[in-house]
Design a protein around this motif. Structure first.
Motif, PDB file in Angstrom:
ATOM      1  N   TYR A  38     -46.065 -12.172   6.942  1.00  0.00           N
ATOM      2  CA  TYR A  38     -45.551 -12.106   5.569  1.00  0.00           C
ATOM      3  C   TYR A  38     -45.204 -13.500   5.053  1.00  0.00           C
ATOM      4  O   TYR A  38     -45.504 -13.835   3.915  1.00  0.00           O
ATOM      5  CB  TYR A  38     -44.298 -11.233   5.484  1.00  0.00           C
ATOM      6  N   VAL A  39     -44.558 -14.294   5.898  1.00  0.00           N
ATOM      7  CA  VAL A  39     -44.161 -15.646   5.490  1.00  0.00           C
ATOM      8  C   VAL A  39     -45.392 -16.493   5.220  1.00  0.00           C
ATOM      9  O   VAL A  39     -45.460 -17.206   4.215  1.00  0.00           O
ATOM     10  CB  VAL A  39     -43.257 -16.295   6.566  1.00  0.00           C
ATOM     11  N   GLN A  40     -46.380 -16.433   6.084  1.00  0.00           N
ATOM     12  CA  GLN A  40     -47.573 -17.246   5.899  1.00  0.00           C
ATOM     13  C   GLN A  40     -48.404 -16.789   4.706  1.00  0.00           C
ATOM     14  O   GLN A  40     -49.024 -17.605   4.037  1.00  0.00           O
ATOM     15  CB  GLN A  40     -48.406 -17.253   7.172  1.00  0.00           C
ATOM     16  N   THR A  41     -48.404 -15.514   4.409  1.00  0.00           N
ATOM     17  CA  THR A  41     -49.172 -14.994   3.281  1.00  0.00           C
ATOM     18  C   THR A  41     -48.464 -15.212   1.948  1.00  0.00           C
ATOM     19  O   THR A  41     -49.083 -15.637   0.973  1.00  0.00           O
ATOM     20  CB  THR A  41     -49.425 -13.476   3.467  1.00  0.00           C
ATOM     21  N   ASN A  42     -47.165 -14.943   1.905  1.00  0.00           N
ATOM     22  CA  ASN A  42     -46.429 -14.929   0.636  1.00  0.00           C
ATOM     23  C   ASN A  42     -45.481 -16.099   0.437  1.00  0.00           C
ATOM     24  O   ASN A  42     -44.967 -16.287  -0.658  1.00  0.00           O
ATOM     25  CB  ASN A  42     -45.621 -13.628   0.525  1.00  0.00           C
ATOM     26  N   GLY A  43     -45.176 -16.828   1.490  1.00  0.00           N
ATOM     27  CA  GLY A  43     -44.199 -17.900   1.403  1.00  0.00           C
ATOM     28  C   GLY A  43     -42.837 -17.425   1.880  1.00  0.00           C
ATOM     29  O   GLY A  43     -42.526 -16.231   1.843  1.00  0.00           O
ATOM     30  N   PHE A  44     -42.039 -18.367   2.329  1.00  0.00           N
ATOM     31  CA  PHE A  44     -40.739 -18.035   2.921  1.00  0.00           C
ATOM     32  C   PHE A  44     -39.782 -17.394   1.915  1.00  0.00           C
ATOM     33  O   PHE A  44     -39.164 -16.374   2.197  1.00  0.00           O
ATOM     34  CB  PHE A  44     -40.109 -19.291   3.526  1.00  0.00           C
ATOM     35  N   VAL A  45     -39.676 -17.967   0.727  1.00  0.00           N
ATOM     36  CA  VAL A  45     -38.707 -17.453  -0.254  1.00  0.00           C
ATOM     37  C   VAL A  45     -39.072 -16.027  -0.673  1.00  0.00           C
ATOM     38  O   VAL A  45     -38.202 -15.152  -0.756  1.00  0.00           O
ATOM     39  CB  VAL A  45     -38.597 -18.394  -1.464  1.00  0.00           C
ATOM     40  N   TYR A  46     -40.357 -15.762  -0.910  1.00  0.00           N
ATOM     41  CA  TYR A  46     -40.768 -14.404  -1.292  1.00  0.00           C
ATOM     42  C   TYR A  46     -40.532 -13.410  -0.154  1.00  0.00           C
ATOM     43  O   TYR A  46     -40.109 -12.282  -0.391  1.00  0.00           O
ATOM     44  CB  TYR A  46     -42.236 -14.384  -1.712  1.00  0.00           C
ATOM     45  N   ALA A  47     -40.802 -13.848   1.079  1.00  0.00           N
ATOM     46  CA  ALA A  47     -40.552 -12.973   2.223  1.00  0.00           C
ATOM     47  C   ALA A  47     -39.063 -12.656   2.340  1.00  0.00           C
ATOM     48  O   ALA A  47     -38.679 -11.524   2.638  1.00  0.00           O
ATOM     49  CB  ALA A  47     -41.067 -13.617   3.506  1.00  0.00           C
ATOM     50  N   MET A  48     -38.213 -13.649   2.076  1.00  0.00           N
ATOM     51  CA  MET A  48     -36.768 -13.419   2.148  1.00  0.00           C
ATOM     52  C   MET A  48     -36.307 -12.474   1.037  1.00  0.00           C
ATOM     53  O   MET A  48     -35.433 -11.631   1.264  1.00  0.00           O
ATOM     54  CB  MET A  48     -36.012 -14.747   2.070  1.00  0.00           C
ATOM     55  N   THR A 103     -39.040 -22.941   6.806  1.00  0.00           N
ATOM     56  CA  THR A 103     -40.150 -22.053   7.166  1.00  0.00           C
ATOM     57  C   THR A 103     -40.578 -22.292   8.601  1.00  0.00           C
ATOM     58  O   THR A 103     -40.708 -21.348   9.397  1.00  0.00           O
ATOM     59  CB  THR A 103     -41.343 -22.261   6.217  1.00  0.00           C
ATOM     60  N   MET A 104     -40.783 -23.555   8.959  1.00  0.00           N
ATOM     61  CA  MET A 104     -41.213 -23.883  10.320  1.00  0.00           C
ATOM     62  C   MET A 104     -40.150 -23.485  11.354  1.00  0.00           C
ATOM     63  O   MET A 104     -40.476 -22.960  12.417  1.00  0.00           O
ATOM     64  CB  MET A 104     -41.540 -25.373  10.430  1.00  0.00           C
TER      65      MET A 104
END
Length: 126
Positions: A38-48, A103-104
């Motif tokens: 999810y993080v790699q597809t949508n980005g960290f902020v969107y996943a959160m 993110t990392m």
């Protein structure tokens, strides 16, 4: 001389072991396994933002690691001691480079969490 990389890996492993389950989440193990994608597809902020609504247990684990964990020596000063309710608004306003660092760090933590939730399931099934 102590290896700082080894030390942070040990700290992540300890935190992950201590947080391998959550009472706030009915499908914690499944979400822990899915979150890196999810993080790699949508980005960290969107996943959160997604987790804040759909899986409070995983959201709380990430918040604890980045804002309240003494084990996280890579913690950004901007996140130190932020309440759970303010975590997402602060993330939205961070610079891109800081988002990349978070993110990392989150993905590195979830490498350990995935190991422990897998082990937990294997132990329950046998």
């Amino acid at each position: 001389m102590e290896n700082p990389r080894l030390n942070i890996e040990q700290q992540r492993a300890k935190f992950a072991f201590d947080h391998r389950t959550s009472k706030l989440s009915s499908n914690y193990d499944a979400m822990v396994k899915k979150l890196p994608a999810y993080v790699q597809t949508n980005g960290f902020v969107y996943a959160m933002a997604f987790l804040a609504e759909k899986d409070k247990g995983v959201f709380e684990t990430i918040w604890k690691w980045h804002c309240n964990s003494s084990e996280n020596t890579m913690k950004l000063p901007a996140l130190n001691g932020i309440s759970k309710g303010n975590f997402l608004p602060v993330l939205i306003n961070l610079e891109d480079e800081k988002i990349r660092l978070i993110t990392m760090e989150t993905l590195a933590l979830f490498t350990w969490l995935r190991r422990f939730v897998d082990d937990e399931k294997a132990t329950e099934q046998s």
